[in-house]
Enzyme design. Structure first.
Site, PDB file in Angstrom:
ATOM      1  N   LYS A 192      11.097  90.643  35.686  1.00  6.25           N
ATOM      2  CA  LYS A 192      10.907  89.810  34.496  1.00  6.25           C
ATOM      3  C   LYS A 192       9.540  90.136  33.879  1.00  6.25           C
ATOM      4  CE  LYS A 192       9.236  85.955  33.190  1.00  6.25           C
ATOM      5  NZ  LYS A 192       8.788  86.394  31.850  1.00  6.25           N
ATOM      6  N   GLY A 245      -0.011  87.245  37.886  1.00  5.45           N
ATOM      7  CA  GLY A 245      -0.217  86.322  36.768  1.00  5.45           C
ATOM      8  C   GLY A 245      -1.312  85.334  37.119  1.00  5.45           C
ATOM      9  N   SER A 246      -1.237  84.171  36.525  1.00  4.35           N
ATOM     10  CA  SER A 246      -2.316  83.198  36.698  1.00  4.35           C
ATOM     11  C   SER A 246      -2.209  82.474  38.052  1.00  4.35           C
ATOM     12  CB  SER A 246      -2.247  82.168  35.568  1.00  4.35           C
ATOM     13  OG  SER A 246      -1.008  81.515  35.621  1.00  4.35           O
ATOM     14  N   THR A 247      -3.326  81.941  38.490  1.00  9.57           N
ATOM     15  CA  THR A 247      -3.353  81.206  39.754  1.00  9.57           C
ATOM     16  C   THR A 247      -2.464  79.959  39.669  1.00  9.57           C
ATOM     17  OG1 THR A 247      -5.514  82.090  40.284  1.00  9.57           O
ATOM     18  CG2 THR A 247      -4.934  80.018  41.363  1.00  9.57           C
ATOM     19  N   VAL A 249       0.308  79.466  37.921  1.00  8.17           N
ATOM     20  CA  VAL A 249       1.730  79.812  38.058  1.00  8.17           C
ATOM     21  C   VAL A 249       2.004  80.372  39.458  1.00  8.17           C
ATOM     22  CG1 VAL A 249       3.614  81.226  37.160  1.00  8.17           C
ATOM     23  CG2 VAL A 249       2.063  80.099  35.568  1.00  8.17           C
ATOM     24  N   GLY A 250       1.046  81.091  40.021  1.00  7.32           N
ATOM     25  CA  GLY A 250       1.213  81.597  41.386  1.00  7.32           C
ATOM     26  C   GLY A 250       1.528  80.467  42.353  1.00  7.32           C
ATOM     27  N   GLU A 268      -0.766  88.415  43.001  1.00  9.77           N
ATOM     28  CA  GLU A 268      -1.974  89.019  42.417  1.00  9.77           C
ATOM     29  C   GLU A 268      -2.379  88.093  41.286  1.00  9.77           C
ATOM     30  OE1 GLU A 268      -3.174  91.735  43.686  1.00  9.77           O
ATOM     31  OE2 GLU A 268      -1.450  92.508  44.786  1.00  9.77           O
ATOM     32  N   CYS A 302      -7.690  91.249  34.881  1.00 12.97           N
ATOM     33  CA  CYS A 302      -7.907  90.310  35.987  1.00 12.97           C
ATOM     34  C   CYS A 302      -9.192  90.610  36.742  1.00 12.97           C
ATOM     35  CB  CYS A 302      -6.718  90.329  36.925  1.00 12.97           C
ATOM     36  SG  CYS A 302      -6.289  91.986  37.448  1.00 12.97           S
ATOM     37  N   GLU A 399     -11.792  81.693  34.544  1.00 15.39           N
ATOM     38  CA  GLU A 399     -11.397  82.996  34.032  1.00 15.39           C
ATOM     39  C   GLU A 399     -11.085  82.864  32.540  1.00 15.39           C
ATOM     40  OE1 GLU A 399      -7.495  84.509  35.147  1.00 15.39           O
ATOM     41  OE2 GLU A 399      -8.424  86.452  35.465  1.00 15.39           O
TER      42      GLU A 399
END
Ligand code: NAD
Length: 500
Positions: A192, A245-247, A249-250, A268, A302, A399
């Site tokens: 995706k 992606g972002s923390t 959403v992780g 990551e 990142c 970030e």
């Protein structure tokens, strides 16, 4: 070429025709089940480029079914590694043959520099596929001596159906660094891409089919994160999720994996990397590197080294150099060969960055350069440098993912190690010094997955990268990344009358 407000505009380029806008499932381009579409936008203008099929849960289900069949019954996992290698090498060659078109797609979709896409991003995507193609026939377990009555060995088997959820900042490189090792391992997959940059992933899927990757092995479902992405992380029939992606959403991805089938996840995530400059460096050279470290890819990186710590002896001189150099940094149309920085990826990201800049001003940092959007259509922001940044200011902690640098002064090695580590993230760090002792001490003391000494963004396929702390777990690139896509099976059997 016309110059406007210090920005460069360029229109003499043949924009690529958009050929692929549908989901790629079981080797075919298909509409979404709902028939819904979403718009992808050119950040140079804010105008719509194309309408893309909007995949949701039902589409992910179909893609997973195709990938499952291809894994359970299809040839890909069962091929000799050398056959997978041959097909992957063909895939890489086709990428090289289409380098200009792929680079142009990433430029109109993501605002990335065309010249970088053509010379770095897309060729490097092809090389990454080649690198892992070379591993496809070298995946072995080991023979275990065990006790004298037992013979044992390990098998390294493909993990199964993989869900890859990727971001928009390096669409080509992200695609290849996820898909390459998974293909080599013999996995099948559903990719995706980010909703901001779906175009090149669909083109890569087309090339994979041309190369001979069997139907169902590589499926691409375009769509939004909270629908298509969430359907991947919570799917009961996906064996592994690789997320970049972002923390925030992780964390959701891990939760969804935990409450569905407990699939392993690798993450990551974000970063806020320190770029540490000691007194003994060549200030001129290091100022260039520091600017690149923050502004490269318009700061949407990142591993951006956006917390710049400068030792007090060269602090003033460094700032003078920085201002000199930033004046030659050209923001404008990313198709123009002289431009250093294109537009931010979309309106959301643009507004988010501008709001961080306002935080910086409000919280009392000194604005050395920039701080405003460009006065033109599109999502362009001036390269922005803050000084007098305190460690607890929002711009030093969060970030920003934009062209915004925070410069801080320090005195001692111990102090900068402590301040460099005072972050929830641990993705990368830069250490600029000619003193080997300092370089070694700091590199061992900073808790981050990648350390660059007297260089920055020194990526190579051999160099695994990934995070400590809230920057995630698991590694991309390098042979380490192959392990994410393999299961280790231990086999033991009795052995009688062994001579030794
Ligand atoms: P994001 O987390 O919003 O989106 C990343 C991907 O996740 C997209 O494909 C998105 O559609 C999907 N997604 C969104 N919500 C989801 C959900 N609920 N479930 C499943 N998937 C979902 O991040 P972004 O804004 O696209 O990218 C920027 C972030 O990515 C930054 O924080 C950056 O540091 C990080 N990043 C990290 C690396 C790395 O290697 N560590 C590389 C690039 C980007």
């Amino acid at each position: 070429m016309t110059v406007q407000n210090g920005s460069v505009e360029y229109s003499h380029i043949n924009l690529p025709k958009i050929k692929f806008t549908k989901l790629f499932i079981k080797g075919e381009f298909v509409d979404s089940v709902s028939g819904k579409k979403f718009e992808t936008v050119d950040p140079r203008s804010g105008e719509v480029i194309a309408e893309i099929a909007e995949g949701e849960k039902e589409d992910v289900d179909l893609a997973v079914k195709a990938a499952r069949e291809a894994f359970d019954k299809g040839p890909w996992p069962r091929l000799p590694g050398c056959e997978r290698r041959r097909i992957m090498l063909k895939f890489a060659d086709l990428i090289d043959e289409n380098v200009e078109e792929l680079a142009a797609l990433d430029t109109i979709d993501g605002g990335k520099l065309y010249k970088m896409g053509k010379t770095v991003d897309v060729p490097s995507a092809a090389e990454t596929i080649r690198y892992f193609a070379g591993a496809a026939d070298k995946i072995h377990g080991s023979t275990l001596k065990m006790s004298c009555e037992l013979h044992g060995y390990t098998l390294h088997e493909p993990i199964g159906v993989v869900g890859h959820i990727i971001p928009w900042n390096f669409p080509s490189q992200m695609f290849s660094m996820k898909v390459g090792p998974a293909l080599a391992a013999g996995c099948t997959m559903v990719v995706k891409p980010a909703e901001q940059t779906p175009l090149s992933a669909l083109f890569y899927a087309h090339l994979a089919k041309l190369a001979g990757i069997p139907d169902g092995v590589l499926n691409v479902v375009t769509g939004y994160g909270h629908t298509a992405g969430a359907a991947i992380s919570s799917h009961m029939d996906i064996d592994k999720v690789c997320f970049t992606g972002s923390t925030e959403v992780g964390r959701l991805v891990v939760q969804a994996a935990a409450t569905s089938n407990l699939k392993p996840v690798s993450l990551e995530l974000g970063g806020k990397s320190p770029f540490i400059i000691f007194d003994d460096v060549d200030v001129d050279k290091v100022a260039d590197l520091a600017l690149q470290g923050t502004l490269f890819n318009k700061g949407e990186v990142c591993v951006a080294g956006s917390r710049v710590f400068v030792q007090e002896g060269i602090y003033d001189k460094f700032l003078v150099k920085l201002v000199e150099k930033v004046k030659t940094w050209v923001v404008g149309d990313p198709f123009h060969p002289n431009v250093h920085q294109g537009p931010q990826v979309d309106k959301n990201q643009y507004e988010r960055i501008l709001s961080f800049i306002e935080h910086g001003k409000r919280e009392g940092a000194t604005l050395l350069t920039g701080g405003k959007p460009l006065d033109r259509k599109g999502y362009y922001i001036e390269p922005t440098i803050f000084t007098d940044v305190a460690d607890d200011m929002t711009i030093a902690k969060e970030e920003i993912f934009g062209p915004v640098m925070s410069v801080m002064k320090f005195k001692t090695v111990e102090e900068v190690i402590k301040r460099g580590n005072a972050s929830k993230y641990g993705l990368a760090a830069g250490i600029m010094t000619n003193d080997l002792n300092i370089a070694n001490t700091v590199s061992r003391s900073i808790r981050a997955g990648v350390i660059w000494i007297n260089c920055y963004f020194a990526f190579d396929r051999d160099l695994p990268y990934g995070g400590y702390k809230m920057s995630g777990f698991g590694r991309d690139l390098g042979m380490e990344s192959l392990n994410k896509y393999l299961q280790v099976k231990s086999v033991a059997m009795p052995i009688h009358d062994s001579p030794w």
